[in-house]
Design a protein around this motif. Structure first.
Motif, PDB file in Angstrom:
ATOM      1  N   LEU A 197      15.833  -4.056  -9.521  1.00  0.00           N
ATOM      2  CA  LEU A 197      16.646  -4.976  -9.872  1.00  0.00           C
ATOM      3  C   LEU A 197      17.836  -5.027  -8.593  1.00  0.00           C
ATOM      4  O   LEU A 197      18.242  -6.003  -8.226  1.00  0.00           O
ATOM      5  CB  LEU A 197      17.611  -4.459 -10.933  1.00  0.00           C
ATOM      6  N   SER A 198      18.215  -3.606  -8.270  1.00  0.00           N
ATOM      7  CA  SER A 198      19.159  -3.612  -7.228  1.00  0.00           C
ATOM      8  C   SER A 198      18.544  -4.151  -5.985  1.00  0.00           C
ATOM      9  O   SER A 198      19.318  -5.036  -4.957  1.00  0.00           O
ATOM     10  CB  SER A 198      19.451  -2.322  -6.959  1.00  0.00           C
ATOM     11  N   THR A 199      17.379  -3.949  -5.584  1.00  0.00           N
ATOM     12  CA  THR A 199      16.644  -4.559  -4.403  1.00  0.00           C
ATOM     13  C   THR A 199      16.908  -6.110  -4.534  1.00  0.00           C
ATOM     14  O   THR A 199      17.060  -6.797  -3.354  1.00  0.00           O
ATOM     15  CB  THR A 199      15.363  -4.217  -4.377  1.00  0.00           C
ATOM     16  N   ALA A 200      16.449  -6.573  -5.735  1.00  0.00           N
ATOM     17  CA  ALA A 200      16.571  -8.031  -6.012  1.00  0.00           C
ATOM     18  C   ALA A 200      17.791  -8.803  -5.668  1.00  0.00           C
ATOM     19  O   ALA A 200      18.080  -9.731  -4.977  1.00  0.00           O
ATOM     20  CB  ALA A 200      15.953  -8.450  -7.188  1.00  0.00           C
ATOM     21  N   GLU A 201      18.458  -8.067  -5.867  1.00  0.00           N
ATOM     22  CA  GLU A 201      20.176  -8.311  -5.738  1.00  0.00           C
ATOM     23  C   GLU A 201      20.658  -8.544  -4.422  1.00  0.00           C
ATOM     24  O   GLU A 201      21.241  -9.226  -3.746  1.00  0.00           O
ATOM     25  CB  GLU A 201      21.093  -7.402  -6.511  1.00  0.00           C
ATOM     26  N   TYR A 202      20.102  -7.316  -3.537  1.00  0.00           N
ATOM     27  CA  TYR A 202      20.268  -7.005  -2.147  1.00  0.00           C
ATOM     28  C   TYR A 202      19.700  -8.475  -1.406  1.00  0.00           C
ATOM     29  O   TYR A 202      20.522  -9.100  -0.843  1.00  0.00           O
ATOM     30  CB  TYR A 202      20.054  -5.923  -1.667  1.00  0.00           C
ATOM     31  N   CYS A 203      18.445  -8.748  -1.928  1.00  0.00           N
ATOM     32  CA  CYS A 203      17.550  -9.594  -1.285  1.00  0.00           C
ATOM     33  C   CYS A 203      18.396 -11.153  -1.509  1.00  0.00           C
ATOM     34  O   CYS A 203      18.532 -11.974  -0.534  1.00  0.00           O
ATOM     35  CB  CYS A 203      16.415  -9.703  -1.920  1.00  0.00           C
ATOM     36  N   LEU A 204      18.921 -11.315  -2.572  1.00  0.00           N
ATOM     37  CA  LEU A 204      19.633 -12.548  -2.971  1.00  0.00           C
ATOM     38  C   LEU A 204      20.703 -12.720  -2.155  1.00  0.00           C
ATOM     39  O   LEU A 204      20.868 -13.855  -1.558  1.00  0.00           O
ATOM     40  CB  LEU A 204      19.804 -12.434  -4.414  1.00  0.00           C
TER      41      LEU A 204
ATOM     42  N   SER B 268      11.974  -0.710   2.088  1.00  0.00           N
ATOM     43  CA  SER B 268      11.188  -1.938   2.811  1.00  0.00           C
ATOM     44  C   SER B 268      12.066  -3.177   2.850  1.00  0.00           C
ATOM     45  O   SER B 268      11.723  -4.083   3.652  1.00  0.00           O
ATOM     46  CB  SER B 268       9.959  -2.006   1.897  1.00  0.00           C
ATOM     47  N   CYS B 269      12.966  -3.241   2.024  1.00  0.00           N
ATOM     48  CA  CYS B 269      13.823  -4.499   1.821  1.00  0.00           C
ATOM     49  C   CYS B 269      14.618  -4.714   3.232  1.00  0.00           C
ATOM     50  O   CYS B 269      14.619  -5.757   3.631  1.00  0.00           O
ATOM     51  CB  CYS B 269      14.582  -4.634   0.984  1.00  0.00           C
ATOM     52  N   ALA B 270      15.344  -3.634   3.367  1.00  0.00           N
ATOM     53  CA  ALA B 270      16.079  -3.742   4.797  1.00  0.00           C
ATOM     54  C   ALA B 270      15.068  -3.832   6.044  1.00  0.00           C
ATOM     55  O   ALA B 270      15.431  -4.496   6.996  1.00  0.00           O
ATOM     56  CB  ALA B 270      16.825  -2.411   5.084  1.00  0.00           C
TER      57      ALA B 270
ATOM     58  N   SER C 152       0.839  -1.243   0.007  1.00  0.00           N
ATOM     59  CA  SER C 152       0.060  -0.111   0.146  1.00  0.00           C
ATOM     60  C   SER C 152       1.020   1.354   0.118  1.00  0.00           C
ATOM     61  O   SER C 152       0.745   2.277  -0.669  1.00  0.00           O
ATOM     62  CB  SER C 152      -1.056  -0.055   1.091  1.00  0.00           C
ATOM     63  N   ASP C 153       1.794   1.235   0.572  1.00  0.00           N
ATOM     64  CA  ASP C 153       2.884   2.584   0.892  1.00  0.00           C
ATOM     65  C   ASP C 153       3.386   2.769  -0.609  1.00  0.00           C
ATOM     66  O   ASP C 153       3.660   3.684  -1.029  1.00  0.00           O
ATOM     67  CB  ASP C 153       3.943   2.224   1.715  1.00  0.00           C
ATOM     68  N   PHE C 154       3.944   1.574  -1.193  1.00  0.00           N
ATOM     69  CA  PHE C 154       4.281   1.715  -2.649  1.00  0.00           C
ATOM     70  C   PHE C 154       3.482   2.244  -3.393  1.00  0.00           C
ATOM     71  O   PHE C 154       3.683   3.247  -4.197  1.00  0.00           O
ATOM     72  CB  PHE C 154       5.157   0.420  -3.076  1.00  0.00           C
ATOM     73  N   ARG C 155       2.357   1.891  -3.550  1.00  0.00           N
ATOM     74  CA  ARG C 155       1.379   2.557  -4.519  1.00  0.00           C
ATOM     75  C   ARG C 155       0.905   3.779  -4.136  1.00  0.00           C
ATOM     76  O   ARG C 155       0.613   4.790  -5.004  1.00  0.00           O
ATOM     77  CB  ARG C 155       0.115   1.508  -4.187  1.00  0.00           C
ATOM     78  N   ALA C 156       0.966   4.323  -2.936  1.00  0.00           N
ATOM     79  CA  ALA C 156       0.667   5.635  -2.382  1.00  0.00           C
ATOM     80  C   ALA C 156       1.881   6.690  -2.741  1.00  0.00           C
ATOM     81  O   ALA C 156       1.719   7.686  -3.253  1.00  0.00           O
ATOM     82  CB  ALA C 156       0.399   5.580  -0.791  1.00  0.00           C
ATOM     83  N   GLN C 157       2.937   6.039  -2.690  1.00  0.00           N
ATOM     84  CA  GLN C 157       4.080   6.960  -2.921  1.00  0.00           C
ATOM     85  C   GLN C 157       4.760   6.979  -4.135  1.00  0.00           C
ATOM     86  O   GLN C 157       5.204   7.890  -4.645  1.00  0.00           O
ATOM     87  CB  GLN C 157       5.244   6.524  -1.737  1.00  0.00           C
TER      88      GLN C 157
END
Length: 829
Positions: A553-560, A467-469, A446-451
């Motif tokens: 893409l950067s977030t997915a790499e961090y999550c990986l 949000s990832c961190a 919801s925050d992503f859609r709002a912001q």
């Protein structure tokens, strides 16, 4: 005739006296010589040439022959002397051998005489010392008899005294005497067959049994089951009784300890019965406060009664923990529906704090003596690499309950001694974390859609989503909390929850927010290309959308990377037998899929932006081009889109350069084959048109080689793997155009050049090239037949013909045109 016979004899002798290299080397070492005649590789012709280098030197031939003959006679004399000297060697050797045998016989005789004398000497010594040995044995037996009689006297007297002191309850004197009697009795184990000794042993055992019964009765009298405790005069007697219990059967000591601890904790069993309100989890502090008071009371009243090595204070605390664990388990089973997460965490926190207090106070040496309690190993210090531990900020007590506790010392032997009872009810905690994580993911959505997506020109563009961190910080907190509660099945359940919401984060937050592709740039014509200006936007995605894709893409790499670290930490926290059940490979594959999809979107976007230009290229009238000029408008359009998109993508993927390199490689692998396919659609092509296309192709090749650093102030050399792909693909396009520029007569030369330049045995590709030249179908048919005939064995690869230059003889006019085109290209560069 004599000379011929001598030569034949010399040849025969040389054949007979041919020595091996090893023998020849040994001879040279023993008899070194500089004479040429002594060399193994002696050559008579060379030797003669050395003696007579010129015709004039032949005048001295008589002198030389005389010297050689004199040398031969001297060698004959030496050989004769040596041979004669060896005639008597055999006889001398036999005589020396006989003399040696006689000497050996004499030596054996002398040795035998010495041995006989030594045996006689030994026998004489034995006779001399026989009486001394008898005296030694007599002395040893006499000493043993005296010692045994003394021990027997001590044992008899000790047993009498022991029985008398036992009846008078003189425990202080009995403690010292009993140990001495037991030690003396050990010397008589081998004499138990003697009736008097056996009788004394039985009296000692009877005294021990009587002492044990008497001491237990004294403790029962001093500490009755009703709970009244008597101190004062009997404390000294009981202290001495404990010293005796150390010597008696260990069961006596265990019985004393068991009865005392049971009596000491009887009040606790009454106060905190299951049906009492104080027994519930919300008042768990009262349990620990009660035992603290009891331990202080024990130290004041009974601290000097029991020996220090009994560790009675620790035993009381351990038994309290054992009882508390059982009672709490009963209460929680009965009132399981009333257990809430905050209440459970409160009880666990207070319990772990109490266990930590025990670890500071006691060593844990008595834990193995308590039935049903196993010494647990505390978890290691947290080495979680994700983030540092949250600083302790002010907050409410509820917030403090949710905050991860500091790791316990790794040597806490009491960890889990009480808190183990909470493990069956940790499903409440797991369900709560499941719910919290679900709400967190929904809030992020919801925050992503709002912001909205990250704005360009800000620090958010291309950065890891905040949000990832937050997700991994929460995972860390849950993992630390759960590892403090249990390292068994609850940790497996928690890891399953982690897996569930890692996948949800990947699909809902990352994949769910990737921009959708649409087709809004189709129908671009040559006229529109000619009218394009510098700011014309032909890409499907806006700059904000490109930044969003890079950010995802950067977030997915961090999550990986962080998921892999999370898996390692979970395996460190969980029990070793459960390590194999921790597997986050599927979640890491999910993030890898997000990365691949993001790169594919970027490639498709730039690729689609270039499609109208390539379409326009294929529709241009290349047969009517009259002169070669600057690069064509479609090339300008492609370069413009590349310069618009690539710098944005590169800047937003600055922290993940390997994926930017992947983007460049994938785009090149997509664009070059598409460009070649559109080249085949350009038909027919005149000579001038082919020259223009070759110029355009070279321009595109230059841009593609510079693609990784285009528009950048810092020029970096492109990776070798990328450069190889560009050079290989664009060189093929150039070879196609060079084949098109070549005359098709004579046919054999044209076909051979095609095979040599393209190394492509596909007839369809060859026919497309003929279509580009504008040949009629009848001509193409004959050319195809010739192509199939001239085609060698199936080509092993496509690299072989790319480096071959167009060197086949052509008419003067064609060579002139090619040279002009090369000069034009060099001029542009």
């Amino acid at each position: 005739m004599m000379e011929e016979e001598e030569l034949e004899f010399a040849e025969d002798l040389e054949a007979i006296l041919h020595l091996s290299p090893e023998v020849q080397l040994a001879i040279e070492q023993v008899f070194p010589s500089q004479d040429l005649l002594d060399r193994a590789d002696f050559n008579a012709v060379e030797y003669i040439n050395t003696l007579f280098p010129t015709e004039q030197s032949l005048a001295n031939i008589d002198d030389v022959v005389s010297k050689i003959r004199h040398k031969i006679r001297r060698l004959d004399d030496n050989i004769r002397t040596v041979v004669r000297g060896q005639t008597n060697v055999g006889q001398d050797g036999r005589q020396a051998l006989e003399e040696a045998q006689v000497a050996i016989g004499q030596l054996f005789g002398k040795i035998k005489d010495i041995k006989d004398k030594a045996e006689k000497s030994e026998q004489m010594v034995k006779e001399i010392t026989r009486d001394i040995k008898q005296l030694d044995h007599a002395k040893r037996h006499l000493t043993t008899s005296i010692t045994t009689l003394n021990h027997l006297h001590m044992l008899a007297g000790g047993v009498d005294s022991l029985e008398a002191m036992t009846r008078k309850r003189q425990y202080g004197e009995v403690a010292n005497l009993l140990q001495g009697v037991i030690n003396v009795l050990e010397h008589f184990h081998k004499y138990m067959g003697i009736p008097q000794i056996r009788q004394l042993s039985e009296r000692v055992k009877a005294a021990q049994s009587e002492l044990g019964t008497q001491i237990l009765a004294d403790f029962e009298e001093s500490f009755p089951a009703q709970g009244s405790k008597r101190t004062g005069g009997s404390s000294n007697v009981l202290r001495d009784a404990c010293l005796i219990a150390n010597i008696l059967d260990p069961r006596i000591k265990q019985e004393i300890i068991k009865k005392f601890i049971r009596q000491h904790l009887s009040e606790y069993m009454v106060l905190f019965q299951e049906n009492q309100d104080v027994a519930w989890l919300d008042k768990i502090d009262r349990r620990y406060a009660w035992i603290k008071r009891q331990l202080v009371d024990y130290e004041e009243k009974y601290g000097r009664m029991f020996p220090e090595e009994w560790c009675m204070t620790e035993r009381i605390a351990v038994e309290f923990c054992h009882i508390t664990r059982i009672e709490l388990a009963k209460v929680m089973r009965t009132r399981a529906k009333e257990i809430e997460v905050k209440l459970l965490l409160f009880a666990i926190q207070r319990t772990t704090n109490f266990e930590g207090l025990l670890a500071k106070r006691f060593s844990g040496c008595t834990l193995t003596d308590v039935p049903g309690v196993q010494r647990s190993v505390a978890p290691l210090d947290s080495t979680n690499p994700f983030l540092e531990d949250e600083a302790g900020e002010g907050g409410s007590e509820e917030d403090d309950l949710d905050r991860p506790k500091k790791p316990k010392a790794p040597d806490n032997p009491f960890h889990g001694i009480v808190s183990k009872c909470f493990e069956p009810h940790l499903y409440v905690y797991i369900e709560s974390q499941d719910k919290n994580l679900g709400e967190m993911i929904d809030r992020f959505v919801s925050d992503f859609r709002a912001q909205g997506p990250p704005k360009t020109g800000t620090e958010d563009g291309g950065a890891v989503l905040p949000s990832c961190a937050d997700v991994f910080v929460y995972y860390k907190k849950c993992m630390v909390q759960c590892s403090q509660l249990s390292t068994g099945e609850p940790m497996i359940a928690l890891s399953t929850i982690f897996q569930k919401y890692l996948r949800e984060y990947a699909w809902k937050i990352l994949s769910g927010n990737l921009p959708k592709t649409n087709s809004n740039s189709g129908g671009l014509t040559i006229k529109s290309l000619l009218q394009e200006k510098e700011g014309f936007e032909a890409a499907k995605f806006t700059v904000e959308e490109l930044c969003l894709i890079c950010s995802i893409l950067s977030t997915a790499e961090y999550c990986l990377a962080t998921t892999q670290q999370l898996e390692e930490k979970l395996k460190e926290k969980v029990d070793k037998i459960l390590v194999e059940r921790i597997n986050l490979t599927g979640e890491m594959d999910t993030f890898s899929t997000v990365i691949s999809n993001s790169i594919q979107l970027l490639v498709q976007d730039l690729d689609a932006a270039c499609d109208p230009a390539l379409t326009a290229m294929s529709k241009m009238p290349w047969q009517s081009v009259e002169h070669v000029g600057d690069q064509s408008p479609y090339v300008t359009s492609v370069i413009m889109h590349i310069k618009q998109n690539v710098p944005i993508i590169r800047d937003n993927l600055a922290s993940t350069r390997k994926y930017f390199t992947q983007f460049c490689i994938k785009f090149t692998n997509s664009f070059i084959p598409k460009f070649i396919n559109h080249l085949f659609r350009c038909k027919p092509i005149s000579m001038v048109g082919a020259e223009q296309l070759l110029l355009d192709t070279h321009s595109l090749k230059t841009v593609l080689l510079d693609l990784p650093s285009i528009g950048s102030q810092v020029v970096r050399k492109a990776p070798a793997s990328y450069t190889k792909i560009v050079v290989k693909g664009m060189t093929r396009a150039e070879m196609i155009l060079k084949v098109v520029m070549a005359p098709h007569e004579p046919s054999v030369v044209f076909v051979d050049n095609y095979i040599k330049l393209l190394a492509d045995g596909n007839p369809e590709t060859f026919q497309k090239t003929l279509d580009m030249k504008g040949l009629k179908r009848s001509e193409q048919s004959s050319m195809l037949d010739l192509f199939r005939q001239r085609l060698p064995t199936p080509p092993s690869g496509a690299d072989g013909g790319l480096s071959v230059t167009f060197s086949t003889p052509t008419p003067e006019q064609e060579n002139s045109r090619i040279r002009k085109l090369e000069k034009l290209i060099k001029k542009r560069l």
